[in-house]
Design an enzyme around this catalytic site. Sequence first.
Site, PDB file in Angstrom:
ATOM      1  N   ASN A  69       0.838  -1.206   0.000  1.00  0.00           N
ATOM      2  CA  ASN A  69       0.000   0.000   0.000  1.00  0.00           C
ATOM      3  C   ASN A  69       0.863   1.242   0.000  1.00  0.00           C
ATOM      4  O   ASN A  69       1.959   1.257   0.560  1.00  0.00           O
ATOM      5  CB  ASN A  69      -0.982  -0.016   1.176  1.00  0.00           C
ATOM      6  CG  ASN A  69      -0.436   0.695   2.408  1.00  0.00           C
ATOM      7  OD1 ASN A  69      -0.543   1.921   2.539  1.00  0.00           O
ATOM      8  ND2 ASN A  69       0.173  -0.076   3.310  1.00  0.00           N
ATOM      9  N   PHE A  96      -1.738   8.152   4.337  1.00  0.00           N
ATOM     10  CA  PHE A  96      -2.607   8.753   5.372  1.00  0.00           C
ATOM     11  C   PHE A  96      -3.831   9.450   4.791  1.00  0.00           C
ATOM     12  O   PHE A  96      -4.127  10.598   5.136  1.00  0.00           O
ATOM     13  CB  PHE A  96      -1.811   9.767   6.228  1.00  0.00           C
ATOM     14  CG  PHE A  96      -0.798   9.164   7.152  1.00  0.00           C
ATOM     15  CD1 PHE A  96      -0.888   7.849   7.587  1.00  0.00           C
ATOM     16  CD2 PHE A  96       0.277   9.924   7.611  1.00  0.00           C
ATOM     17  CE1 PHE A  96       0.057   7.311   8.464  1.00  0.00           C
ATOM     18  CE2 PHE A  96       1.231   9.402   8.484  1.00  0.00           C
ATOM     19  CZ  PHE A  96       1.117   8.090   8.897  1.00  0.00           C
ATOM     20  N   SER A 155       5.416   5.003   8.889  1.00  0.00           N
ATOM     21  CA  SER A 155       4.803   4.785   7.579  1.00  0.00           C
ATOM     22  C   SER A 155       5.792   5.207   6.496  1.00  0.00           C
ATOM     23  O   SER A 155       6.367   6.293   6.571  1.00  0.00           O
ATOM     24  CB  SER A 155       3.526   5.614   7.433  1.00  0.00           C
ATOM     25  OG  SER A 155       3.139   5.615   6.080  1.00  0.00           O
ATOM     26  N   ASN A 182       5.027   5.999   3.542  1.00  0.00           N
ATOM     27  CA  ASN A 182       4.303   6.696   2.474  1.00  0.00           C
ATOM     28  C   ASN A 182       4.135   8.197   2.683  1.00  0.00           C
ATOM     29  O   ASN A 182       3.433   8.857   1.933  1.00  0.00           O
ATOM     30  CB  ASN A 182       2.935   6.038   2.271  1.00  0.00           C
ATOM     31  CG  ASN A 182       3.086   4.573   1.888  1.00  0.00           C
ATOM     32  OD1 ASN A 182       3.909   4.232   1.041  1.00  0.00           O
ATOM     33  ND2 ASN A 182       2.322   3.704   2.535  1.00  0.00           N
ATOM     34  N   THR A 183       4.767   8.732   3.725  1.00  0.00           N
ATOM     35  CA  THR A 183       4.779  10.185   3.927  1.00  0.00           C
ATOM     36  C   THR A 183       6.234  10.596   4.004  1.00  0.00           C
ATOM     37  O   THR A 183       6.985  10.118   4.866  1.00  0.00           O
ATOM     38  CB  THR A 183       4.019  10.567   5.230  1.00  0.00           C
ATOM     39  OG1 THR A 183       2.656  10.196   5.083  1.00  0.00           O
ATOM     40  CG2 THR A 183       4.113  12.057   5.501  1.00  0.00           C
ATOM     41  N   LYS A 223       5.295   3.244  17.210  1.00  0.00           N
ATOM     42  CA  LYS A 223       5.320   2.198  16.168  1.00  0.00           C
ATOM     43  C   LYS A 223       6.502   2.428  15.246  1.00  0.00           C
ATOM     44  O   LYS A 223       6.658   3.504  14.669  1.00  0.00           O
ATOM     45  CB  LYS A 223       4.013   2.216  15.376  1.00  0.00           C
ATOM     46  CG  LYS A 223       3.913   1.066  14.376  1.00  0.00           C
ATOM     47  CD  LYS A 223       2.491   0.917  13.903  1.00  0.00           C
ATOM     48  CE  LYS A 223       2.344  -0.180  12.872  1.00  0.00           C
ATOM     49  NZ  LYS A 223       0.953  -0.311  12.422  1.00  0.00           N
ATOM     50  N   ASN A 259       5.796  -1.690  11.428  1.00  0.00           N
ATOM     51  CA  ASN A 259       5.010  -1.210  10.286  1.00  0.00           C
ATOM     52  C   ASN A 259       5.425  -2.002   9.030  1.00  0.00           C
ATOM     53  O   ASN A 259       6.132  -2.992   9.130  1.00  0.00           O
ATOM     54  CB  ASN A 259       5.263   0.289  10.108  1.00  0.00           C
ATOM     55  CG  ASN A 259       4.034   1.026   9.592  1.00  0.00           C
ATOM     56  OD1 ASN A 259       3.404   0.580   8.631  1.00  0.00           O
ATOM     57  ND2 ASN A 259       3.694   2.141  10.207  1.00  0.00           N
ATOM     58  N   THR A 260       5.016  -1.540   7.872  1.00  0.00           N
ATOM     59  CA  THR A 260       5.317  -2.214   6.600  1.00  0.00           C
ATOM     60  C   THR A 260       6.782  -1.987   6.214  1.00  0.00           C
ATOM     61  O   THR A 260       7.442  -1.083   6.708  1.00  0.00           O
ATOM     62  CB  THR A 260       4.409  -1.660   5.490  1.00  0.00           C
ATOM     63  OG1 THR A 260       4.593  -0.241   5.426  1.00  0.00           O
ATOM     64  CG2 THR A 260       2.952  -1.969   5.758  1.00  0.00           C
TER      65      THR A 260
HETATM   66  C1  FMN Z   1      -3.623  -0.993   3.537  1.00  0.00           C
HETATM   67  C2  FMN Z   1      -2.821  -0.751   4.773  1.00  0.00           C
HETATM   68  C3  FMN Z   1      -2.897   0.463   5.425  1.00  0.00           C
HETATM   69  C4  FMN Z   1      -2.153   0.703   6.587  1.00  0.00           C
HETATM   70  N1  FMN Z   1      -2.262   1.894   7.248  1.00  0.00           N
HETATM   71  C5  FMN Z   1      -1.569   2.097   8.401  1.00  0.00           C
HETATM   72  C6  FMN Z   1      -1.710   3.293   9.148  1.00  0.00           C
HETATM   73  O1  FMN Z   1      -2.489   4.193   8.809  1.00  0.00           O
HETATM   74  N2  FMN Z   1      -0.966   3.443  10.285  1.00  0.00           N
HETATM   75  C7  FMN Z   1      -0.103   2.453  10.712  1.00  0.00           C
HETATM   76  O2  FMN Z   1       0.555   2.615  11.744  1.00  0.00           O
HETATM   77  N3  FMN Z   1       0.033   1.296  10.028  1.00  0.00           N
HETATM   78  C8  FMN Z   1      -0.681   1.105   8.900  1.00  0.00           C
HETATM   79  N4  FMN Z   1      -0.544  -0.082   8.222  1.00  0.00           N
HETATM   80  C9  FMN Z   1       0.413  -1.104   8.727  1.00  0.00           C
HETATM   81  C10 FMN Z   1      -0.274  -2.175   9.573  1.00  0.00           C
HETATM   82  O3  FMN Z   1      -0.877  -1.619  10.712  1.00  0.00           O
HETATM   83  C11 FMN Z   1       0.738  -3.250   9.999  1.00  0.00           C
HETATM   84  O4  FMN Z   1       1.725  -2.659  10.806  1.00  0.00           O
HETATM   85  C12 FMN Z   1       1.434  -3.921   8.807  1.00  0.00           C
HETATM   86  O5  FMN Z   1       0.533  -4.097   7.748  1.00  0.00           O
HETATM   87  C13 FMN Z   1       2.041  -5.276   9.165  1.00  0.00           C
HETATM   88  O6  FMN Z   1       1.056  -6.182   9.617  1.00  0.00           O
HETATM   89  P1  FMN Z   1       0.382  -7.293   8.640  1.00  0.00           P
HETATM   90  O7  FMN Z   1       1.490  -7.991   7.950  1.00  0.00           O
HETATM   91  O8  FMN Z   1      -0.421  -8.149   9.561  1.00  0.00           O
HETATM   92  O9  FMN Z   1      -0.481  -6.512   7.703  1.00  0.00           O
HETATM   93  C14 FMN Z   1      -1.296  -0.316   7.073  1.00  0.00           C
HETATM   94  C15 FMN Z   1      -1.220  -1.548   6.398  1.00  0.00           C
HETATM   95  C16 FMN Z   1      -1.970  -1.782   5.266  1.00  0.00           C
HETATM   96  C17 FMN Z   1      -1.878  -3.111   4.581  1.00  0.00           C
END
Ligand code: FMN
Length: 353
Positions: A111, A115, A173, A175-176, A211, A240-241
């Site tokens: 993704n 935000f 994140s 993405n910012t 985080k 996070n990702t």
């Molecule tokens: C579509 C999407 C949007 C996300 N948006 C946020 C976010 O706004 N804030 C945040 O801290 N993490 C965000 N994440 C990260 C998740 O909270 C999580 O840390 C990450 O996806 C790893 O967990 P998973 O493998 O179970 O998805 C997002 C993840 C995905 C897939």
Amino acid sequence: MKNLLQKLGLPALHLLDPEVAHGMGIKALKMGLTPTPGVFTTPRLTSKLAGMTLPNPIGLAAGFDKNAEAIAPLLQSGFGFIEVGAATPRPQPGNPKPRLFRLSADDAVINRFGFNNQGMEAIAARLARRPAAGILGINLGANKDSQDKAADFATVLKTCGPHVDFATVNVSSPNTERLRDLQGKAALELLLAQVMETRKSLPNHPAIFLKIAPDLEIQDLEDIIEVALSSGISGIIATNTTLSRDGLHSAYAAEAGGLSGQPLFEKSTRVLARLSALSGGKLPLIGVGGIGSGAQAYAKIQAGACAVQLYSAMVYKGIGLAREIAKELDTLLARDGFASTAEAVGTKQKEWL
Ligand SMILES: Cc1cc2nc3c(=O)[nH]c(=O)nc-3n(C[C@H](O)[C@H](O)[C@H](O)COP(=O)(O)O)c2cc1C
């Protein structure tokens, strides 16, 4: 709309654009069309986290319900706690579409939302109408065009904080632009001091989590633990990702953004175990990244997590997954002779270092 949503199962939703499908999933939850079987809890699963009592340690990760539209049904869907947001001070549209990709061959998601959200005022109004029961957190973000990104976290906390049990400072994140620079020692110290000052002014004193990204070096993790312990925050959410694209097979692997799901499991668990070792178990940790089964939730707990969160696996397995994982975790803990989740925390930390 109701009929259409009832007819569409998960496989049908996967024929749609991922962001459209996700929007329909949130609508279905809001309309009561998704089964909400309630939280699965046992004495073994009941867990303490930074002063909160969780009926089970399986949480919904941030980003699933960005605008806090489905709090009540999500609290009844099986999770022991949920995190909504990210909320930023002002509403913002996020990045151009498409910005969400299913990597089915890898059980993963990319993704680059950036935000997108309706802003803290709209979100706080929904948080204020939350059910009294259940553990609810808000993910704090910064506006893309903010002159002072660090200050945005305290601003959102002031507005949303009175209605939640915990708030997460999301400096991870990808993405910012320049957001992750706030993970550096000096910047982080200032940022967390501001956030903790704001927390003091709130009547309910919510727990504060930080985080972090999975793409940090050991020295960065040492700095983060030092700052986290001295700032007085409640704990760390890891992770996070990732920006890494190692070992992917899907056609979308080259898309820009943050990767989550199965390919993130090992990397995020290693970061978690390292944080656990560095903090000597003194700081509550929440393990996130690639959890898709009870065994994987258990692995995070044994690597050092007091609780876990998940998101991406639900894209492939549906929302019923939370309850399934909680049940499986209970069985695994019982099999290994643990009377509580807490007893298992960190028992295999060294295997991940
Ligand atoms: C579509 C999407 C949007 C996300 N948006 C946020 C976010 O706004 N804030 C945040 O801290 N993490 C965000 N994440 C990260 C998740 O909270 C999580 O840390 C990450 O996806 C790893 O967990 P998973 O493998 O179970 O998805 C997002 C993840 C995905 C897939």
